[in-house]
Design a protein around this motif. Structure first.
Motif, short mmCIF file in Angstrom:
data_model
loop_
_atom_site.label_atom_id
_atom_site.label_comp_id
_atom_site.label_asym_id
_atom_site.label_seq_id
_atom_site.Cartn_x
_atom_site.Cartn_y
_atom_site.Cartn_z
N ILE A 143 7.10 3.46 3.85
CA ILE A 143 5.97 4.37 4.05
C ILE A 143 4.88 3.92 3.10
CG2 ILE A 143 5.15 6.74 3.81
CD1 ILE A 143 7.97 7.68 4.49
N ASP A 144 3.68 3.72 3.62
CA ASP A 144 2.58 3.30 2.75
C ASP A 144 2.03 4.53 2.01
OD1 ASP A 144 0.66 4.64 4.36
OD2 ASP A 144 0.18 2.83 5.47
N THR B 230 0.00 -8.58 -2.89
CA THR B 230 0.13 -7.20 -2.46
C THR B 230 -1.24 -6.69 -2.04
OG1 THR B 230 -0.22 -6.38 -4.69
CG2 THR B 230 2.06 -6.75 -4.01
N ALA B 231 -1.23 -5.60 -1.26
CA ALA B 231 -2.47 -4.97 -0.85
C ALA B 231 -2.18 -3.53 -0.45
CB ALA B 231 -3.08 -5.71 0.35
N CYS B 232 -3.17 -2.69 -0.56
CA CYS B 232 -3.04 -1.32 -0.09
C CYS B 232 -3.24 -1.33 1.42
CB CYS B 232 -4.09 -0.44 -0.75
SG CYS B 232 -4.05 1.26 -0.15
N GLY C 175 -8.40 6.53 -1.39
CA GLY C 175 -9.56 6.53 -2.28
C GLY C 175 -10.00 5.18 -2.79
N ILE C 176 -9.57 4.11 -2.18
CA ILE C 176 -10.03 2.78 -2.58
C ILE C 176 -11.46 2.61 -2.07
CG2 ILE C 176 -9.65 0.27 -2.40
CD1 ILE C 176 -7.41 1.70 -3.88
N PRO C 177 -12.41 2.38 -2.96
CA PRO C 177 -13.80 2.22 -2.48
C PRO C 177 -13.94 0.93 -1.68
CG PRO C 177 -13.67 1.75 -4.83
CD PRO C 177 -12.30 2.23 -4.41
#
Length: 155
Positions: free
Chosen positions: A43-44, A120-122, A129-131
């Motif tokens: 799950i992200d 890695t990355a979101c 909330g990553i701008p």
């Protein structure tokens, strides 16, 4: 690199060499100790259930200094794993022990197989909330008079 790509390349190379991201090589007496299938369900950070499947190669630097893996032998192991494990044409992930077990993507530079750093990355940037990346603007392109005029009400 996908499994079909390495199978095609193994038919064209005389030796199997793996080059690390720093330019050094996995010692030529390495073994491929595993060819496997890895299924990952997770799950992200945004709450989305995801899955990922890769074909996995594990390289091991043995004390067997006379060992040299031939392309045909690796191809046979891959074909057996496809048959027995039902491995399809997935991307390949390579595990290799350096100071710890590292996971790498696989590439080919025309002569050697390359272990490429993974990152890695979101996966849910819009939800956590990553701008977004800021737009780059040259100050000379901004019309300061129009922006800072009293009627603009922006200052």
């Amino acid at each position: 690199m996908k499994l079909s790509q390495i199978k095609k390349l193994l038919g064209t190379v005389e030796t199997v060499n793996f080059q690390l991201p720093n330019g050094t090589f996995v010692p030529e007496h390495f073994h491929v100790t595993e060819v496997g299938l890895i299924n990952k369900r997770f799950i992200d950070c945004g709450g989305t259930v995801r899955s990922e499947t890769v074909a996995n190669f594990q390289l091991w630097d043995a004390n067997d200094f006379e060992h040299r893996l031939k392309p045909e032998k690796l191809l046979n192991v891959i074909q057996l794993s496809e048959k027995v494990l039902g491995i399809e044409d997935f991307e390949i992930e390579v595990e290799y022990q350096n100071t710890t077990i590292g996971k790498y993507d696989l590439g080919f530079n025309g002569e050697n197989f390359e272990l490429l750093n993974k990152h890695t990355a979101c996966l849910a940037q819009d939800q956590c909330g990553i701008p977004s990346e800021k737009q780059k603007v040259r100050l000379s392109d901004i019309n300061a008079k129009a922006c800072c005029a009293p009627e603009a009400k922006c200052c």
